[in-house]
Design an enzyme around this catalytic site. Structure first.
Site, PDB file in Angstrom:
ATOM      1  CB  CYS A  52       2.269  -3.912   4.899  1.00 52.89           C
ATOM      2  SG  CYS A  52       2.265  -5.698   4.769  1.00 52.89           S
ATOM      3  CB  CYS A  73       2.599  -6.342   9.045  1.00 54.03           C
ATOM      4  SG  CYS A  73       1.150  -7.275   8.826  1.00 54.03           S
TER       5      CYS A  73
END
Length: 379
Positions: A108, A205
């Site tokens: 990410c 996340c």
RNA sequence: UGGGAUGUAGCCAAGUGGUAAGGCAACAGACUUUGACUCUGUCAUCUCGCUGGUUCGAUCCCAGCCAUCCCAG
């Protein structure tokens, strides 16, 4: 005056980061990132917030907006839902299907926060990006180095191990020299009511805290198989699918006491994906949980190549202690790490991040194969 | 069918005539921007296979029954 685009998440860290940068004289633009949509991504099973009136992302957005208003900073919003799915989530699922244990947040950072977001920042004439990461950047001449944060208990360099030198040079880390407790203190002094006492977010996340197995079931079908004692080959129970477990895992096996044996708890020590067998060992110190060297691919270094036979420290899982290793290069992106002594639960798919003993982070890679006493461990 | 053994929470497993240790699992919480590990807490009170009996009182003593296992046959 340098212009910075700051990723404002709706948490306390990035809020205080924004304040610090502003105080340091940067021209700060805040931006809320949204990278996931539960409905578009077909995420229902085990989703604790699917029925909420207000989705937590919108709450975060509102909290972030209040921070930007309080600090009197411009506030933007951008979606990277497709990018996240294509670059992070697809990889994440593929790894799980192979029986490995990926770390999506590392990707990410590599593909979303430090790539898509960086490009967006550049398009908006920003020189830098920044977020609420706990890490430290040190520039010496034309070189840029990454160090662990002052607050070692919050250090997040592990998650930055796949970002490139260019990405590193494009980023500021305003929280590198501040303790988390001081971040909270500053938030209170500034009266950032929407975030000052907000609990730290955990979980993947943009996905958040979840019953992990239920979450994965949205994307990977459950296939029951046997749980086998690696010592004796006995069948001890059944699992819902080998990919739902990681090495060293204890919870979720459901194995009770066995007649005539002392119950020490069972730990996952291997898996056979083709046969759908989960191997377990009894007790946390069983030999089968250990390994003594590993191959690491996708090596990413911020600066110069590391010579063969260098002794340094590796972190094999986030928040685990750094462990002594000796490095040997295989090729430009593959290394071999020989452990000072056997280590427990080094797991393919996780990151191996390299440090010097002064806290300098050299980079890292992805654990690909793990060995014990010269034999490849079967996962 | 005869002889022996056992029957304590989901699984192992202590235990005593005076009112049920512990471990594993499970669940909850803490920790945590992966997944885990770890730590803390909870978890048999018409209860110790069932039914009677002895006793002030039995899970522990006695009898019968039931179930399971082992050896005979």
């Amino acid at each position: 005056m340098s212009k910075v685009m700051l990723g404002l998440s709706g948490g306390v860290d990035s809020a205080v980061a924004a304040y610090i940068l502003k105080k340091q004289g940067y021209d700060v633009v805040c931006c809320f990132m949204r990278n996931r949509d539960s409905f578009a991504n077909n995420d229902f099973l085990g989703n604790p917030t699917v029925d909420n009136d207000i989705c937590p992302q919108e709450k975060d957005y509102n909290d972030a907006k209040k921070v930007a208003e309080k600090l009197n900073l411009p506030f933007l919003r951008i979606d990277f839902i497709k990018e996240y799915w294509d670059n992070v989530f697809t990889y994440f699922l593929e790894e799980y299907k192979k029986g490995r244990t990926p770390n999506p947040d590392i990707f990410c950072n590599k593909y979303i926060k430090f790539d898509s977001f960086l490009k967006f920042a550049k398009e908006n004439n920003c020189d830098y990006i920044a977020m609420g990461h706990y890490a430290k950047r040190v520039d010496v001449g034309d070189k840029t180095y990454l160090y662990k944060a002052k607050d070692l208990s919050k250090d997040q360099t592990y998650f930055l191990s796949q970002i490139s030198t260019y990405q590193l040079k494009s980023c500021l880390f305003p929280l590198g020299d501040i303790l988390k407790s001081d971040v909270r203190k500053i938030a209170h002094e500034l009266n950032l009511e929407s975030v000052e006492d907000k609990k730290d977010s955990t979980g993947i996340c943009f996905i958040g805290e979840r019953n992990f197995k239920e979450f994965l079931k949205n994307y990977i079908p459950a296939t029951q198989g046997e749980i086998v004692d690696i010592q004796t080959n006995r069948i001890l129970g059944h699992h819902d699918g080998v990919m739902y477990y990681t090495l060293g895992q204890r919870k979720g096996l459901g194995i009770g006491g066995i007649k005539g044996e002392v119950a020490k708890g069972w730990f996952v020590c291997g898996k056979d994906v083709s046969k759908n067998i989960l191997y377990v060992a009894s007790g946390s110190e069983d030999e089968h949980l250990f390994s003594d060297y590993c191959l690491v691919t996708n090596l990413n270094l911020y600066n110069e190549k590391i010579p063969d036979n260098t002794h340094l420290f590796a972190k094999f899982r986030y928040r685990q202690q750094d462990l002594g290793v000796t490095l040997f290069n295989i090729d430009d992106t593959t290394i071999k790490l020989i452990f000072d002594k056997p280590y427990k639960s080094v797991t393919p798919g996780q990151a191996a991040v390299l440090y010097e003993d002064d806290g300098k982070c050299l980079g890292g890679g992805i654990i690909d194969k793990v060995f014990y006493k010269g034999k490849l461990k079967n996962f």
